[in-house]
Design a protein around this motif. Structure first.
Motif, short mmCIF file in Angstrom:
data_model
loop_
_atom_site.label_atom_id
_atom_site.label_comp_id
_atom_site.label_asym_id
_atom_site.label_seq_id
_atom_site.Cartn_x
_atom_site.Cartn_y
_atom_site.Cartn_z
N LEU A 87 50.03 39.61 48.76
CA LEU A 87 49.37 40.38 47.66
C LEU A 87 49.99 39.95 46.29
CD1 LEU A 87 48.12 43.82 47.43
CD2 LEU A 87 49.83 43.32 46.09
N ILE A 88 51.30 39.95 46.34
CA ILE A 88 52.01 39.51 45.02
C ILE A 88 51.59 38.07 44.96
CG2 ILE A 88 54.16 39.07 43.97
CD1 ILE A 88 54.74 41.70 44.83
N ASP A 89 51.81 36.99 45.68
CA ASP A 89 51.39 35.58 45.21
C ASP A 89 50.04 35.49 44.81
OD1 ASP A 89 53.02 34.39 48.35
OD2 ASP A 89 53.73 34.85 46.19
N THR A 90 48.97 36.08 45.56
CA THR A 90 47.53 36.09 45.08
C THR A 90 47.34 36.71 43.61
OG1 THR A 90 47.23 36.59 47.26
CG2 THR A 90 45.17 36.17 45.64
N GLN A 91 47.96 37.91 43.36
CA GLN A 91 47.93 38.43 42.07
C GLN A 91 48.67 37.50 41.09
OE1 GLN A 91 45.94 40.51 41.05
NE2 GLN A 91 46.97 41.05 39.13
N ALA A 92 49.50 36.96 41.38
CA ALA A 92 50.33 36.09 40.23
C ALA A 92 49.56 34.98 39.99
CB ALA A 92 51.41 35.55 40.99
N ILE A 93 48.93 34.36 40.94
CA ILE A 93 47.89 33.24 40.75
C ILE A 93 46.72 33.64 39.81
CG2 ILE A 93 46.27 31.63 41.86
CD1 ILE A 93 48.26 31.56 44.34
N HIS A 94 46.23 34.76 40.20
CA HIS A 94 44.98 35.18 39.51
C HIS A 94 45.76 35.38 38.21
CE1 HIS A 94 41.64 36.84 42.48
NE2 HIS A 94 42.37 35.76 43.12
N GLN A 95 46.78 36.09 37.96
CA GLN A 95 47.16 36.27 36.64
C GLN A 95 47.07 35.15 35.73
OE1 GLN A 95 48.73 40.07 37.18
NE2 GLN A 95 49.72 40.44 35.07
N ASP A 96 47.60 34.21 36.21
CA ASP A 96 47.52 33.00 35.56
C ASP A 96 46.54 32.29 35.20
OD1 ASP A 96 50.99 31.89 36.95
OD2 ASP A 96 50.52 32.89 35.11
N ARG A 97 45.50 32.51 35.87
CA ARG A 97 44.23 31.64 35.64
C ARG A 97 43.30 32.43 35.20
NH1 ARG A 97 42.62 27.64 39.43
NH2 ARG A 97 44.33 26.99 40.49
N LEU A 98 42.99 33.78 35.34
CA LEU A 98 41.93 34.46 34.62
C LEU A 98 42.24 35.06 33.40
CD1 LEU A 98 41.04 36.52 37.90
CD2 LEU A 98 40.15 34.53 37.16
N ARG A 99 41.08 35.05 32.69
CA ARG A 99 41.30 35.27 31.51
C ARG A 99 42.06 36.57 30.98
NH1 ARG A 99 36.29 35.63 27.19
NH2 ARG A 99 35.93 37.56 28.21
N HIS A 100 41.92 37.68 31.58
CA HIS A 100 42.76 38.93 31.25
C HIS A 100 43.61 39.14 32.33
CE1 HIS A 100 40.09 40.63 28.16
NE2 HIS A 100 41.15 40.76 27.60
N GLY A 101 43.68 38.11 33.19
CA GLY A 101 44.49 38.47 34.65
C GLY A 101 43.75 39.27 35.26
N GLY A 102 43.80 38.96 36.58
CA GLY A 102 43.04 39.57 37.58
C GLY A 102 43.59 41.11 37.70
N VAL A 103 42.83 42.12 38.23
CA VAL A 103 43.43 43.31 38.74
C VAL A 103 43.27 43.18 40.23
CG1 VAL A 103 42.99 44.62 36.91
CG2 VAL A 103 41.22 44.46 38.49
N VAL A 104 44.45 43.78 41.09
CA VAL A 104 43.85 44.06 42.40
C VAL A 104 43.62 45.56 42.80
CG1 VAL A 104 46.45 44.25 42.47
CG2 VAL A 104 45.32 44.20 44.59
N ILE A 105 42.65 45.64 43.32
CA ILE A 105 42.24 47.23 43.73
C ILE A 105 42.69 47.43 45.06
CG2 ILE A 105 40.39 48.71 43.95
CD1 ILE A 105 38.92 47.67 41.47
N VAL A 106 43.41 48.33 45.22
CA VAL A 106 43.90 48.58 46.42
C VAL A 106 43.19 49.99 47.13
CG1 VAL A 106 45.85 49.41 47.88
CG2 VAL A 106 46.07 47.64 46.17
N HIS A 107 42.76 49.85 48.20
CA HIS A 107 41.81 51.03 48.70
C HIS A 107 42.58 51.72 50.11
CE1 HIS A 107 38.44 52.20 51.74
NE2 HIS A 107 38.68 53.31 50.80
N ASP A 108 42.98 52.90 50.05
CA ASP A 108 43.61 53.42 51.29
C ASP A 108 42.77 53.84 51.88
OD1 ASP A 108 45.58 54.52 52.81
OD2 ASP A 108 46.69 55.35 50.92
N ILE A 109 42.81 53.61 53.36
CA ILE A 109 41.61 53.86 54.42
C ILE A 109 41.99 55.10 54.87
CG2 ILE A 109 40.62 53.17 56.67
CD1 ILE A 109 41.57 50.40 56.05
N SER A 110 43.23 55.48 55.06
CA SER A 110 43.98 56.73 55.56
C SER A 110 43.58 57.70 54.89
CB SER A 110 44.90 56.72 56.23
OG SER A 110 45.91 56.30 55.19
#
Lengths: 377, 291
Positions: free
Chosen positions: A145-168
């Motif tokens: 999760l951290i790796d993907t978010q770091a990549i997104h945050q570098d590339r996307l214009r506003h830095g991507g967000v990660v939305i976490v959905h808790d199933i339980s």
């Protein structure tokens, strides 16, 4: 970061982590390069809020519930506008458990590119703004999760967000969607890949300061609203002698499942807490072992240098040439300081499990008192 | 939970099996998942000005007598007075992409917005029946309620050929009942969409509090009704009275297990708090150790 042209900025926003060619980059080439710095003021407005469309919520719910063993993750599409990141569509990404890394990332890149292309043809949004991840019992700190978010945050214009959905938590009656970004201090440490103890101290990093949460709200467009209202309005049955329980029906009658008593999830949650603590202890043990090794090597190097100095002093006293100071780093290989990122993440997991356990037990307490009050009158 | 105003049309029954004993493959009911429904609405919103109605493919699974629609995606099509064209390559490509994520969903039919069924519908139904062979394709007509005079609703049909010589552009659409179905775990997500200003940062206790207030209001209403019946102001409805007695008359058995359960829950809460403080302290300690 104002890219030289809108087309290049949009093409760079496809977050394929390897160099897969980007087919059919949208060509909006109306803005000349000299003006784009003035026009790209959107990048200066920081994100204050994330807005989810109703359809995205139902799609994430469905995908999270259906993905059985491995966690579900997918991409979010939408538009960032005026400080609000509007997410209007999402799609799921296939899992890549068994393939080796090179093939898997390439195939996912191809899937993503063809999905975006197809969506564009039916006038959907094709601008990636982040990704979503499903988790259970609240523990979502892991390396991918951290790796993907770091990549997104570098590339996307506003830095991507990660939305976490808790199933339980959703299954217990409280739909839980949370949006996160990596804090700037963490991004700094990540870029330098410096997670030794000194690095942590200088950035003041604990597990709670890795991610910062962004407020989230739900938006349903007018058509969806009217449709939902139609589903909820009860329609009276035409029989006059119908039993009261069946006299009015509607497609979505209200449910009060949150009032169910029972501690079904508590044992599993306790197990997870214990397991996470065990993992943390193992990791800390490894880090301690490596630190001890480093200390031993350093000690040996220092004693060698001290002996050299002493010998040199003796020789100078005797009038001989001093021996050259050898480069100790070539003689004694001091291993680098271990990265403490993993143990920090594990500690975050422990904390998250304990937090969901606490809220679970807390509501159970309230419900038990409620049941006693209703019966003991 | 029917999805539109109930009609008085006769519905299909699964009647006698075909002569060689194979089970009948005509579906007799349909269930839709909300995400498919909302995807269709979203596609309708995004259509260009030239398109009066939009069509797309439905994916899902089927059992012997019912079809379960789980997802939907849009398909390019153009419709003029003379001809209708559906982009089959696009449809194939999207279907391939979708099966990579969810391998057990198959094509079960197609949808269109706007509830009028014309020759083009028959042609498209024929095309989709070839895709879903040997099973029948279902057609879902979703009425968005934006045109005057028609209420919003979803109707599902299967087709059967009609006429002396069956031709692809003639078929009769037989309605089948359709319902909304979703897993219980997704219920709270839908509740979130239904309430107008719910914030997503509610804790469990907030949700519990609002549910309890709702129940309390309902109980107050019932209490007011019963009291007015007892005072003689209203003639009580006997069915309602019996129903209330059934529902509220069952009591909770008293047992000593309640205190044991309470102690367990308190202990678990204390333990969880302890673990959290320990984790926080440990994280800070890691910062202070010297290199």
């Amino acid at each position: 970061m104002a890219a030289p042209s809108m087309a290049a900025a949009l093409a760079a926003s496809l977050p394929a982590p390897q160099a897969a060619p980007t087919p059919a980059a949208p060509t909006y080439e109306a803005i000349p390069a000299s003006m784009s710095k003035a026009i790209d003021i959107e990048a200066e407005i920081p994100l204050t809020c994330v807005q989810l469309d109703g359809m995205v919520i139902t799609k994430i719910l469905k995908h999270s519930r259906e993905a059985s063993s491995t966690t579900a993750h997918g991409l979010l599409l939408g538009l960032d506008l005026d400080g609000i990141l509007e997410v209007s569509n999402s799609f799921a990404l296939p899992n890549h458990t068994n393939d080796d890394d090179e093939k898997a990332t390439k195939s996912i890149g191809r899937y993503q590119a063809s999905m975006l292309r197809s969506l564009k043809e039916v006038q959907g949004d094709d601008n990636v703004v982040g990704f979503y991840q499903a988790t259970s019992l609240g523990a979502f700190f892991n390396q991918t999760l951290i790796d993907t978010q770091a990549i997104h945050q570098d590339r996307l214009r506003h830095g991507g967000v990660v939305i976490v959905h808790d199933i339980s938590q959703t299954a217990r009656g409280n739909a839980s969607f949370r949006a996160f970004k990596l804090t700037p201090s963490f991004m700094d440490a990540y870029r330098r890949a410096n997670f030794s103890t000194a690095g942590l101290v200088s950035h003041r990093l604990t597990f709670s300061s890795i991610l910062e949460e962004i407020p989230l709200r739900v938006r349903t467009n007018a058509l969806l609203n009217s449709y939902l209202n139609m589903l909820v309005t009860p329609s009276t049955s035409s029989f006059s002698g119908a039993r009261p329980g069946e006299a009015t029906t509607s497609a979505l009658s209200p449910s009060y499942s949150v009032l169910d008593i029972g501690n079904t999830g508590l044992t599993k949650n306790l197990e997870q807490v214990a397991e996470a603590i065990d993992n943390y202890r193992t990791e800390e043990g490894n880090v301690a072992y490596l630190s001890r090794q480093i200390a031993r090597e350093k000690l040996r190097a220092e004693t060698y240098v001290a002996k050299r100095k002493e010998e040199n002093a003796r020789r100078v006293a005797q009038g001989l040439n001093p021996l050259p100071e050898e480069d100790v780093s070539r003689l004694f290989r001091i291993p680098p300081e271990p990265s403490r990122l993993e143990s920090m993440l594990l500690l975050g997991q422990v904390d998250a499990y304990a937090k969901s356990l606490e809220s679970n037990a807390g509501t159970g307490l309230v419900k038990m008192y409620g049941a006693k009050a209703s019966s003991g009158v | 939970m029917p999805l539109s105003a109930s009609s008085s049309a006769a519905y299909l029954q699964n009647t006698s099996p075909t002569p060689n004993g194979a089970p009948s493959t005509r579906p007799t009911s349909l269930t839709i998942h909300p995400s498919a429904l909302f995807s269709i609405l979203d596609h309708y919103l995004r259509r260009t000005d030239a398109q009066h109605r939009v069509i797309g493919t439905l994916l899902g699974s089927r059992t012997d007598s019912s079809v379960d629609v789980k997802a939907a995606f849009a398909v390019l099509h153009s419709e003029t007075d003379e001809q209708v064209a559906v982009d089959m390559d696009y449809h194939r490509a999207m279907y391939d992409l979708c099966t990579r994520v969810r391998p057990n969903e198959t094509i079960v039919g197609w949808y269109s917005t706007g509830s009028d069924l014309n020759t083009y519908s028959a042609l498209i139904q024929n095309f989709y029946s070839q895709e879903t062979a040997p099973h029948q394709a279902v057609h879902v007509a979703l009425d968005t309620g934006t045109e005057g005079g028609k209420g919003a609703g979803v109707k599902a049909y299967i087709s059967s050929p009609v006429g002396v010589f069956p031709k692809p552009e003639n078929c009769v659409f037989v309605p089948i009942p359709c319902e909304l179905r979703f897993h219980e775990a997704e219920r709270s997500g839908l509740d979130l969409l239904l309430s107008p200003n719910a914030s997503l940062a509610q804790t469990d206790l907030d949700v519990l509090a609002s549910a309890l207030t709702d129940v309390q209001n309902m109980l107050n209403r019932v209490l007011a009704y019963v009291q007015s019946v007892l005072r003689g102001e209203i003639v009580g409805d006997k069915a309602v009275g019996r129903y209330l007695m059934d529902v509220l008359g069952t009591g909770v058995e008293e047992d000593g297990g309640w205190t044991a359960g309470l102690q367990d829950t308190l202990m678990v809460t204390y333990l969880a708090n302890l673990v959290r403080s320990q984790a926080e302290v440990s994280a800070r300690l890691a910062l202070t150790s010297s290199a």
